[in-house]
Design an enzyme around this catalytic site. Sequence first.
Site, PDB file in Angstrom:
ATOM      1  N   CYS A 122       0.800  -1.238   0.000  1.00 50.18           N
ATOM      2  CA  CYS A 122       0.000   0.000   0.000  1.00 50.18           C
ATOM      3  C   CYS A 122       0.826   1.278   0.000  1.00 50.18           C
ATOM      4  CB  CYS A 122      -0.958   0.001   1.192  1.00 50.18           C
ATOM      5  SG  CYS A 122      -2.321  -1.163   0.962  1.00 50.18           S
TER       6      CYS A 122
ATOM      7  N   PRO B 210       8.052  -5.759  -4.862  1.00 51.73           N
ATOM      8  CA  PRO B 210       8.820  -4.655  -5.457  1.00 51.73           C
ATOM      9  C   PRO B 210       9.850  -3.971  -4.550  1.00 51.73           C
ATOM     10  CG  PRO B 210       6.521  -4.008  -5.090  1.00 51.73           C
ATOM     11  CD  PRO B 210       6.616  -5.460  -4.756  1.00 51.73           C
ATOM     12  N   TYR B 211       9.857  -4.263  -3.252  1.00 50.69           N
ATOM     13  CA  TYR B 211      10.807  -3.603  -2.348  1.00 50.69           C
ATOM     14  C   TYR B 211      11.673  -4.633  -1.637  1.00 50.69           C
ATOM     15  CZ  TYR B 211       8.134   0.517  -3.381  1.00 50.69           C
ATOM     16  OH  TYR B 211       7.541   1.536  -4.066  1.00 50.69           O
TER      17      TYR B 211
ATOM     18  N   MET C 124       9.295  -4.076   3.747  1.00 49.37           N
ATOM     19  CA  MET C 124       8.204  -3.125   4.007  1.00 49.37           C
ATOM     20  C   MET C 124       7.758  -3.338   5.445  1.00 49.37           C
ATOM     21  SD  MET C 124       6.198  -0.723   3.033  1.00 49.37           S
ATOM     22  CE  MET C 124       5.086  -0.009   4.249  1.00 49.37           C
ATOM     23  N   GLU C 125       7.694  -2.220   6.178  1.00 49.68           N
ATOM     24  CA  GLU C 125       7.534  -2.258   7.626  1.00 49.68           C
ATOM     25  C   GLU C 125       6.094  -2.456   8.087  1.00 49.68           C
ATOM     26  OE1 GLU C 125       8.420   0.286   5.663  1.00 49.68           O
ATOM     27  OE2 GLU C 125       7.663   2.209   6.359  1.00 49.68           O
TER      28      GLU C 125
ATOM     29  N   HIS D 130      16.502  -2.329   9.500  1.00 49.16           N
ATOM     30  CA  HIS D 130      15.811  -1.153   8.978  1.00 49.16           C
ATOM     31  C   HIS D 130      14.305  -1.253   9.234  1.00 49.16           C
ATOM     32  CE1 HIS D 130      15.254   2.196   6.041  1.00 49.16           C
ATOM     33  NE2 HIS D 130      14.106   1.561   5.799  1.00 49.16           N
ATOM     34  N   GLU D 131      13.712  -2.377   8.853  1.00 52.84           N
ATOM     35  CA  GLU D 131      12.256  -2.508   9.021  1.00 52.84           C
ATOM     36  C   GLU D 131      11.882  -2.542  10.508  1.00 52.84           C
ATOM     37  OE1 GLU D 131      10.980  -1.767   6.374  1.00 52.84           O
ATOM     38  OE2 GLU D 131      12.578  -2.347   5.000  1.00 52.84           O
TER      39      GLU D 131
ATOM     40  N   HIS E 104      11.634   0.967  11.771  1.00 51.15           N
ATOM     41  CA  HIS E 104      10.400   1.658  11.412  1.00 51.15           C
ATOM     42  C   HIS E 104       9.305   1.488  12.473  1.00 51.15           C
ATOM     43  CE1 HIS E 104      10.858   3.531   7.511  1.00 51.15           C
ATOM     44  NE2 HIS E 104      11.260   2.418   6.909  1.00 51.15           N
TER      45      HIS E 104
ATOM     46  N   GLU F 162      12.199   7.828   6.592  1.00 51.19           N
ATOM     47  CA  GLU F 162      13.317   7.009   6.118  1.00 51.19           C
ATOM     48  C   GLU F 162      14.682   7.467   6.654  1.00 51.19           C
ATOM     49  OE1 GLU F 162      12.804   4.207   4.965  1.00 51.19           O
ATOM     50  OE2 GLU F 162      10.723   4.331   4.267  1.00 51.19           O
TER      51      GLU F 162
ATOM     52  N   ASP G  58       5.353   7.654  -6.260  1.00 54.99           N
ATOM     53  CA  ASP G  58       6.166   6.575  -6.838  1.00 54.99           C
ATOM     54  C   ASP G  58       7.237   7.122  -7.781  1.00 54.99           C
ATOM     55  OD1 ASP G  58       4.976   4.459  -5.504  1.00 54.99           O
ATOM     56  OD2 ASP G  58       3.524   4.060  -7.102  1.00 54.99           O
TER      57      ASP G  58
ATOM     58  N   TYR H 219      16.333   8.927   2.092  1.00 55.29           N
ATOM     59  CA  TYR H 219      17.075   8.022   2.967  1.00 55.29           C
ATOM     60  C   TYR H 219      18.438   8.605   3.313  1.00 55.29           C
ATOM     61  CZ  TYR H 219      13.813   4.300   1.508  1.00 55.29           C
ATOM     62  OH  TYR H 219      12.706   3.543   1.268  1.00 55.29           O
TER      63      TYR H 219
ATOM     64  N   ARG I 161      12.417  -6.818  -7.437  1.00 58.25           N
ATOM     65  CA  ARG I 161      12.720  -5.722  -6.512  1.00 58.25           C
ATOM     66  C   ARG I 161      13.132  -4.515  -7.345  1.00 58.25           C
ATOM     67  NH1 ARG I 161      17.277  -6.370  -1.769  1.00 58.25           N
ATOM     68  NH2 ARG I 161      17.053  -4.286  -0.855  1.00 58.25           N
TER      69      ARG I 161
HETATM   70  N1  BES Z   1       9.054   1.716   3.583  1.00 60.92           N
HETATM   71  C1  BES Z   1      10.126   1.340   2.736  1.00 60.92           C
HETATM   72  C2  BES Z   1       9.663   0.788   1.405  1.00 60.92           C
HETATM   73  C3  BES Z   1       8.771   1.711   0.622  1.00 60.92           C
HETATM   74  C4  BES Z   1       9.017   3.063   0.556  1.00 60.92           C
HETATM   75  C5  BES Z   1       7.698   1.193  -0.073  1.00 60.92           C
HETATM   76  C6  BES Z   1       8.165   3.902  -0.172  1.00 60.92           C
HETATM   77  C7  BES Z   1       6.869   2.020  -0.803  1.00 60.92           C
HETATM   78  C8  BES Z   1       7.099   3.375  -0.854  1.00 60.92           C
HETATM   79  C9  BES Z   1      11.051   0.324   3.407  1.00 60.92           C
HETATM   80  O1  BES Z   1      11.208   0.534   4.775  1.00 60.92           O
HETATM   81  C10 BES Z   1      12.420   0.484   2.825  1.00 60.92           C
HETATM   82  O2  BES Z   1      12.942   1.556   2.936  1.00 60.92           O
HETATM   83  N2  BES Z   1      12.981  -0.562   2.252  1.00 60.92           N
HETATM   84  C11 BES Z   1      14.325  -0.541   1.717  1.00 60.92           C
HETATM   85  C12 BES Z   1      15.259  -1.101   2.775  1.00 60.92           C
HETATM   86  C13 BES Z   1      16.637  -0.512   2.790  1.00 60.92           C
HETATM   87  C14 BES Z   1      16.684   0.982   2.841  1.00 60.92           C
HETATM   88  C15 BES Z   1      17.443  -1.100   3.944  1.00 60.92           C
HETATM   89  C16 BES Z   1      14.308  -1.382   0.452  1.00 60.92           C
HETATM   90  O3  BES Z   1      13.228  -1.797   0.037  1.00 60.92           O
HETATM   91  O4  BES Z   1      15.345  -1.593  -0.144  1.00 60.92           O
HETATM   92 ZN    ZN Z   2      12.346   2.296   5.144  1.00 62.83          ZN
END
Ligand code: BES
Ligand code: ZN
Length: 614
Positions: A132, A263-264, A267-268, A292-293, A296, A315, A372, A380, A560
């Site tokens: 989401c 795709p990531y 996700m937290e 990381h998660e 969050h 982030e 997006d 980050y 991813r």
């Molecule tokens: N919350 C993010 C993933 C995300 C961000 C999904 C924006 C949709 C929209 C998640 O915590 C994240 O940052 N994942 C990173 C991890 C990495 C920075 C350690 C990833 O997916 O690579």
């Molecule tokens: Zn994150």
Amino acid sequence: MSDPCSFSAPNRCVTKHLNLSLRLDFDRHVIRGRVELTVEALEHRFSSLTLDTRDLKIISVKANGQASVFTTGPKHSFKGTPLDITLPIELSRGQHVIVEVTYETSPSATALQWLTPEQTAGKKQPYLFSQCQAHHCRSMIPCQDSPSIKHTYYAQVSVPKDLVAVMSAVRDGQDVDPQDSSRVVYRFRQSVPMPSYLIAIVVGALESREIGPRSRVWSEKEFVDKAAFEFSETEAMLKTAEDLAGPYVWGQYDILVLPPSFPYGGMENPCLTFATPTLLAGDKSLSNVIAHEISHSWTGNLVTNKTWEHFWLNEGHTVYLERMIGRSLESEQFRQFKAMGGWKDLQESVKTFGADNPLTNLVPSLEEVDPDDAFSSVPYEKGFALLYHLEELLGGPEVFMGFVKSYIQLFAYGSVTSEQWKEHLFTYFKDKVDVLNKVDWNAWMFTPGMPPVKPQYDTTLADACIALAQRWIKAEKSDLDSFKKSDVKVLSSHQLIEFLSLLLQEDPLPLTHVQKMQQVYDLNASMNAEIRFRWLRLCVRSRWEEAVPLALKMATEQGRMKFTRPLFREVFLFAKYRGEALSVFQAQRGAMHPVTSGLVAKDLQVDASNTSSL
Ligand code: BES
Ligand code: ZN
């Protein structure tokens, strides 16, 4: 203050609770849903409200049990379709109404990917997962889809009885579906208020295994043991995070390993982090994504960005905490090494966007910008760099962690803007305001490009990577025989990643060099996704034709976006193989995640609306 990504006017009313009933139809790829939203009026004489939707079929709307008039507005490209509801009554400020919407999702809902049995590891059962964040919840549930609003939720999910459902909540039991004995209803309770983007669901042939006192791993049975090994440090990380940031309030902390198209990286989702299977390196070397998660749980889920313009608050602080966990479990040198790698990622993002692109601002304007499209390493790593810079100015990691903890305590259960964060920073460090006033805030927050200050990082762990990269950059053809397998045997996988990142910052190596590198280091054999990704990019940049099929294979075998988008782009930029990149994408896009295929289409300048599911 309004949210440029939502029609739901969070300043007029706020949702306090969602009660969801979902029935999944794997034949039609739709969810039939009923949601009851408990909505509180924030203004006097409140008589209408707007919910966010996207590609939803609205069947009926009731308010306090009474049928209500509703209309839908024109569809906006990324905000979706506003659902305007007229209430049969007028509320005064502070009063609540229960709005009930019955609806059906579209097979092309952007939050959802429906997988056929053939697309799963087990090959026998279908699979569904949601994603989401940032603004896709509205394609799954009509709601006030803004991170400024927090609510609890309860959910009942009916699925075929061979499948298991999990959500971003605490499991609350299951029963045979009273309406259909071939189905089971799973129940979930999320009693901590949270934003809509953290609602998440997965349904498939899932199994699980305990990995700690409050943690299980979930996945198809093929990956459960591997995942249990890879994520065995979870409880140690949770304890470390609690020492740093305060108590973990979400009860359970489970990890779900998704199919490769997720795709990531991670996700937290509360109570249930989602993870890509590309983390299963076999040596726990990519466990920083779990750190990381986990982080969050405080920064993002407890203290949330008020709009996506303040995404760096989520982030940047999370990367800061993630690296503090690395500091505790590894060393300060390791933290510095990772921070340096992050600076490199920031340089790459700034280069990709262009140094004058407003999307490289720490706090960008997202008026008419799809979140997006704005996504990158900038929030980050510019965010981390600012926090690290402040840490240096204000007295080091322990002192600055005191601020981060107090920021978490003050804003827990709320949503914040960058201004509120800054105000608290000045209050907390009231004795050091002269130091804070020397920071060029406008340059850090509202100016594109690299930050105004480059932090200095300890290079102990990076030195070996820098030296080896320099040898390759400077090597003449006649020097190539000096490279030996032992060059990389002494490097950790973190250092190997850094070595390749350094080479990717330079002009492409001559083809003879990468061929020699393959001969001595055999990086084609690496199954560590972070290593393989950088290596294949390097080869394609050096115009090594044999790497093209490998790059396209990696781009499509997993989804991813961090890997898939640059791999497609890299091959696309190799003129001779541009057509190959396009035809592989066209052949695969129907099986790809809807968000990934949309973004790759934009990257490759193909008609983004031409998705197979429409
Ligand atoms: N919350 C993010 C993933 C995300 C961000 C999904 C924006 C949709 C929209 C998640 O915590 C994240 O940052 N994942 C990173 C991890 C990495 C920075 C350690 C990833 O997916 O690579
Ligand atoms: Zn994150």
